[in-house]
Design an enzyme around this catalytic site. Structure first.
Site, mmCIF file in Angstrom:
data_model
loop_
_atom_site.group_PDB
_atom_site.id
_atom_site.type_symbol
_atom_site.label_atom_id
_atom_site.label_comp_id
_atom_site.label_asym_id
_atom_site.label_seq_id
_atom_site.Cartn_x
_atom_site.Cartn_y
_atom_site.Cartn_z
ATOM 1 N N HIS A 44 45.228 23.962 34.855
ATOM 2 C CA HIS A 44 43.995 23.296 35.266
ATOM 3 C C HIS A 44 43.839 23.429 36.765
ATOM 4 O O HIS A 44 44.812 23.274 37.478
ATOM 5 C CB HIS A 44 44.066 21.816 34.879
ATOM 6 C CG HIS A 44 42.914 21.019 35.400
ATOM 7 N ND1 HIS A 44 41.673 21.063 34.793
ATOM 8 C CD2 HIS A 44 42.811 20.195 36.466
ATOM 9 C CE1 HIS A 44 40.857 20.272 35.482
ATOM 10 N NE2 HIS A 44 41.524 19.738 36.490
ATOM 11 N N THR A 94 36.877 64.856 24.259
ATOM 12 C CA THR A 94 35.736 65.299 25.058
ATOM 13 C C THR A 94 34.662 64.230 25.223
ATOM 14 O O THR A 94 33.653 64.466 25.885
ATOM 15 C CB THR A 94 35.115 66.558 24.432
ATOM 16 O OG1 THR A 94 35.031 66.373 23.019
ATOM 17 C CG2 THR A 94 35.982 67.773 24.705
#
Lengths: 509, 465
Positions: free
Chosen positions: B443, B143
């Site tokens: 890279h 809940t």
């Protein structure tokens, strides 16, 4: 990271293969797809190829039978560029203290099963005293290893971090890889060697086993939990010894745990159940038990064994013993038992009947001018037979002392191979368990064995009168190939006479 | 109806638990009291706040960075109504996605408030007052939580607002006061700061995002100041008053100095508390402790067939933590033995730049007395970051001094939230800093900063600084 080469699946019905021939030697540099061994199944012979370039490490020796899927060798790929020079010349050319020799080998010392005795071909790891990843010191005892003859301690061959390869209860051939020790800086090595070490370990980078050895991947951890196998019982084959998912999938609960097999309900023939347990348990035979089994059967097959019996009135010895036992104990620190009387009597009788103390070696009979008496000792692991050397020269107290010493070591599993080899005649005492009469089996290559039994008060006739006397039945099993009935029966009678009249032991008549 | 498993609450914990239950062959129902599935996360939490964060990011780029990139446009203006509408569309497509997933997995969705009658019976009361009952073998309570109000100044939802209202404002506040410099406060504060609001943050503790590594808080503070936010640390709020058109806040510094702030909205983001109202826990004999439902290591409550997951139980209030627990409980019920490594549940703050971390903080390691080493690498030195002008931030790696094992990964900077997954992977496999340093990183990417920080942690040998 070594690549493990496993026995490939070669056909549907084939469950195991025999290594017919290693075409490469341990430590050889092998190339990808090069044939390294010939395997033989019951259907065909086929070739085993290398799955990588690298240095071959043989784990299963020629002639061994291995199930499909078992690792038979490893190939260490990194080492391929720098094949190591053979060990022997290396040590010969560099006159260094012997210990340093073990420290080279690229920062990792591989410990193999040492040759522990002539007839021993395999050993079982009985207990690891150190854990995976522990720091061990050179010569520190790291494991107990069991052969069919003895248990011995395995000292570390280097100082460093222990990486266990063979698990507890695993059986390895002589030369099989037991563990690896990642050598750490603490060992007192010479200058140039140290350089070599660091160079190699740096180049191998993160692939060395490490703190993470035995760490299961998330998926592996779940699988192991579900199988109920602790991670420390699994050999990690991932980087740095990590446990991969595949390792976990393949991991099997240790078979020696009775709990694992206990739960299997019996599916035997329909029996109207009375509600009682119908479980069965299966346990793997220890190598000691396997050897006992093999040897006992072979003795029955290969000798002409039969047994002669007699009985001894033990009263004279018992009287003598009760008269002097306190004094004896006080003077020598050991109790005066029956073993010393029997041993002395046997030694005297063996002198008179040398064939009983002989053995067959091919076409020759080997006579022994000394009496090395093997005494059977029952231990939790099974029967062991340590030897009392030159028993003919020993005094009563020395014999009793030896019996106590060997029996204690036997029960503790501490007997060495030397202490158990080379007897010329055996004595076994089933009487301690209550045996009335039995036919002992020979202890090869010996030709005879004396069986002692329990002492029971029986009615016997002495000088025409029925009297109660403590009687022990004696049995002598012998190899009829070299011991004739006359010799064996006379031998046993001689033993009986000396026991019934211990004065003869002193006079030698 | 009779179910194997009934899940109460359809947030990320609940709906994931329901899917996994269904996958494992349980007949599953899920109860949700709101009209849409997805709970706080999808409706008034993660997803809408990220939608607005991204909108505000676009705006700030258009306003401040386009020019430098060589894009000339007339000064951009915020259309807050459109911004909120787009956010609602994002939310709608996400909650519709959950509805589809429930259908696909044949999970019955029961709309209404779930309440225990006994441990195997749950009453579902729909918004029109209609009551139905389901019987179930097992229950998963999911809940969630609600924003915690200030005790002396409850939410009036007009001037004194929670994160829920902050996501549906129809105007841009001229001055937004944020109480609490934690994750939610900083996220929403940065949204409105970028949209042009004056934002003032008042935090009780001595650093921002105080549960995270100290370096992260400091770095975030720098960036926030650059953005023009005012930050008051170590201030205790004593009064907040809605004056109709404005809200007045009074706070006290440690030295007793009183701070008075006037703004048009006050966002109270001092935390969230577990939500179990109307659940009828008393009917089954579950007692909450500080609002939380106590559970054992298997997330089972003191009632044998009732489990609880996510924000209602101990641990971080994070959607992905609840999801892991949902899967965990479902598998547990099926007799499997799953694991959750709570140390390796990443924490993320979706400010710009983002903050993300996993493992131990430096402060925790200090408290443990553990010997560790640190490697950091700034975004400034990263080619990729310079190309996009996202040069704020750094990566910090903590590693064991002896073994080099990575103990913590802390990132503040662009894409941190996505990058942290690599840290989790490395730590799940107990990688060393050198292990990561020796892996090829493409890279030019932001991830190179992680590699460089690992190099720095290994032996202080980063390559690009």
């Amino acid at each position: 990271m070594a690549i493990q080469i496993k026995v490939p699946t070669v056909g549907e019905s084939i469950s195991e293969v025999t290594i017919a021939n290693w075409l490469k030697k341990d430590g050889d540099v092998v190339k990808l797809d090069e044939v390294i061994a010939e395997l033989e199944s019951d259907k065909a012979t086929f070739e085993l190829t290398a799955q990588s370039d690298g240095v071959l490490k043989i784990l299963k020796q020629q002639g061994t039978t291995v199930p499909i899927g078992e690792t038979i060798c490893e190939i260490e790929p990194g080492a391929a560029q720098a094949p190591q020079p053979p060990k022997a010349p290396a040590t010969a050319s560099t006159p260094q203290p012997q210990k340093t020799e073990s420290k080279v080998s690229g920062g990792i010392k591989e410990m193999k099963v040492p040759a522990v005795g002539e007839s021993i071909t395999e050993v079982t790891i009985s207990t690891w005293l150190k854990k995976e990843g522990d720091f061990v010191k050179l010569d520190e005892v790291i494991a107990e290893v069991e052969s069919d003859k003895a248990t011995f301690e395995l000292p570390a061959e280097a100082t460093g971090i222990l990486h266990i390869v063979a698990k507890e209860k695993e059986t390895l051939p002589i030369g099989g890889l037991i563990c690896k020790i990642e050598i750490t800086g603490e060992s007192p090595v010479t200058e140039p060697q140290e350089k070599k070490e660091t160079a190699v370990s740096a180049s191998s980078g993160g692939s060395d086993k490490s703190y993470a050895a035995g760490h299961p991947s998330p998926a592996a951890a779940k699988i192991l939990s579900e199988k109920g196998i602790p991670a420390n019982q699994v050999q990690g084959n991932g980087v740095g010894g990590r446990i991969t998912k595949e390792d976990a999938v393949k991991a099997q609960p240790s078979t020696t745990k009775p709990a694992e097999t206990k739960a299997q309900p019996s599916q035997a023939a329909p029996v109207i159940s009375s509600g009682g347990s119908r479980n069965i348990r299966k346990e793997k035979m220890t190598s000691l038990r396997k050897t006992i089994a093999k040897r006992l059967v072979s003795v029955k097959n290969e000798t002409a064994m039969l047994t002669t019996f007699n009985e001894v009135d033990m009263k004279p010895i018992m009287d003598m013993r009760s008269k002097y036992k306190d004094q004896f104990k006080e003077k020598y620190g050991v109790g005066l038992g029956f073993m010393s009387f029997f041993t002395k009597a046997v030694c005297a009788a063996l002198k008179d009947f040398p064939a009983v103390n002989a053995s067959v070696e091919g076409d020759e009979i080997v006579y022994h001018d000394y009496c090395d008496i093997s005494i059977a000792v029952s231990t939790p692991r099974g029967l062991v037979v340590p030897v009392i050397r030159n028993a003919e020269l020993l005094s009563f107290n020395q014999i009793e002392g030896e019996v106590v010493r060997l029996a204690t070591k036997g029960r503790d599993g501490k007997l060495s191979i030397e202490e158990m080899t080379g007897g010329t005649f055996s004595i076994t005492n089933g009487g301690v368990f209550g045996s009335m009469l039995s036919t002992p089996i020979l202890n090869p290559p010996q030709s005879a064995i004396l069986g002692m039994h329990n002492i029971v008060e029986r009615p016997v006739v002495k000088n025409g009168e029925i009297v109660v006397r403590p009687i022990m039945y004696l049995a002598l099993s012998y190899d009829h190939r070299i011991v004739d009935g006359r010799e064996s029966v006379s031998f046993l009678v001689r033993v009986k006479e000396m026991l019934e009249d211990p004065g003869r032991l002193i006079l030698g008549v | 109806m009779q179910y194997n498993v009934t899940v109460i609450g359809s947030g990320p914990g609940g709906y994931v638990a329901a899917i996994r239950c269904a996958q494992l062959g349980f007949k599953t129902a899920i109860i949700e009291k709101y009209d849409t599935l997805g709970g706080t996360c999808l409706n008034v939490g993660c997803i809408p706040s990220k939608a607005l964060l991204d909108s505000s990011e676009h705006f700030i780029n258009a306003k401040e960075h386009f020019k430098e990139h060589g894009i000339d446009i007339p000064a951009p203006k915020v259309n807050i109504k459109q911004m909120i509408k787009r956010k609602e569309d994002v939310v709608k497509s996400n909650v519709d996605g959950i509805a589809f997933l429930m259908k696909k997995n044949k999970i019955d969705v029961l709309k209404g408030t779930g309440s225990f009658i006994d441990k195997n019976t749950i009453k579902v009361t729909s918004s029109d007052g209609k009551e139905t009952q389901v019987t179930t073998d097992k229950v998963i309570i999911a809940t969630g939580s609600k924003p915690t109000p200030l005790p002396f100044a409850p939410f009036d939802k007009k001037r004194i607002i929670s994160s829920t209202e902050a996501l549906t404002l129809t105007e841009i506040p001229s001055h937004l006061i944020v109480i609490g410099g934690g994750v939610i406060g900083m996220e929403l504060g940065s949204v409105y700061a970028r949209l042009g609001s004056k934002v003032t943050v008042v935090e009780f503790l001595d650093s921002l995002i105080p549960t995270m590594d100290g370096t992260m808080g400091k770095e975030l503070q720098k960036v926030a100041k650059k953005m023009g936010m005012d930050i008051y640390l170590g201030h205790k709020v004593t009064a907040v008053e809605n004056k109709g058109k404005e809200v007045v806040l009074k706070a006290e510094a440690k030295d007793g100095k009183v701070l008075e702030l006037k703004g048009d909205y006050c966002l109270v983001s001092i935390g969230r508390k577990p939500y179990t109202d109307g659940l009828g826990l008393d009917k089954v004999g579950i007692e909450t402790v500080k609002g939380q439902i106590p559970v054992d290591d298997h997330l089972k409550t003191n009632v044998d067939n009732i489990y609880a997951i996510g924000d209602v139980v101990r641990g971080a209030m994070l959607a992905h933590k609840a999801e892991e627990e949902g899967v965990f409980v479902a598998e547990q019920m099926a007799g499997q033995k799953p694991h959750i490594n709570y140390l390796l549940i990443p924490g993320v703050v979706y400010t710009w730049p983002e903050v993300a971390s996993v493992g131990y903080t430096e402060e925790q390691l200090k408290n443990q007395g553990r010997a560790y080493k640190t490697g950091t690498f700034p975004y400034k030195a990263l080619g990729r970051a310079r190309a996009s002008m996202d040069t704020d931030g750094l990566v910090k790696i903590l590693a064991d001094k002896q073994t080099d094992e990575i103990l913590g990964v802390h990132i503040v900077g662009a894409r941190a939230a996505d990058m942290i997954a690599a840290g989790v992977t490395a730590m799940e496999f107990r990688a060393s800093a050198e292990d990561v340093a020796r892996m090829s990183h493409a890279h030019p990417t932001y991830m190179e900063a992680v590699k460089e920080a690992c190099l720095a942690a290994t032996a202080n040998r980063p390559l690009h600084i």
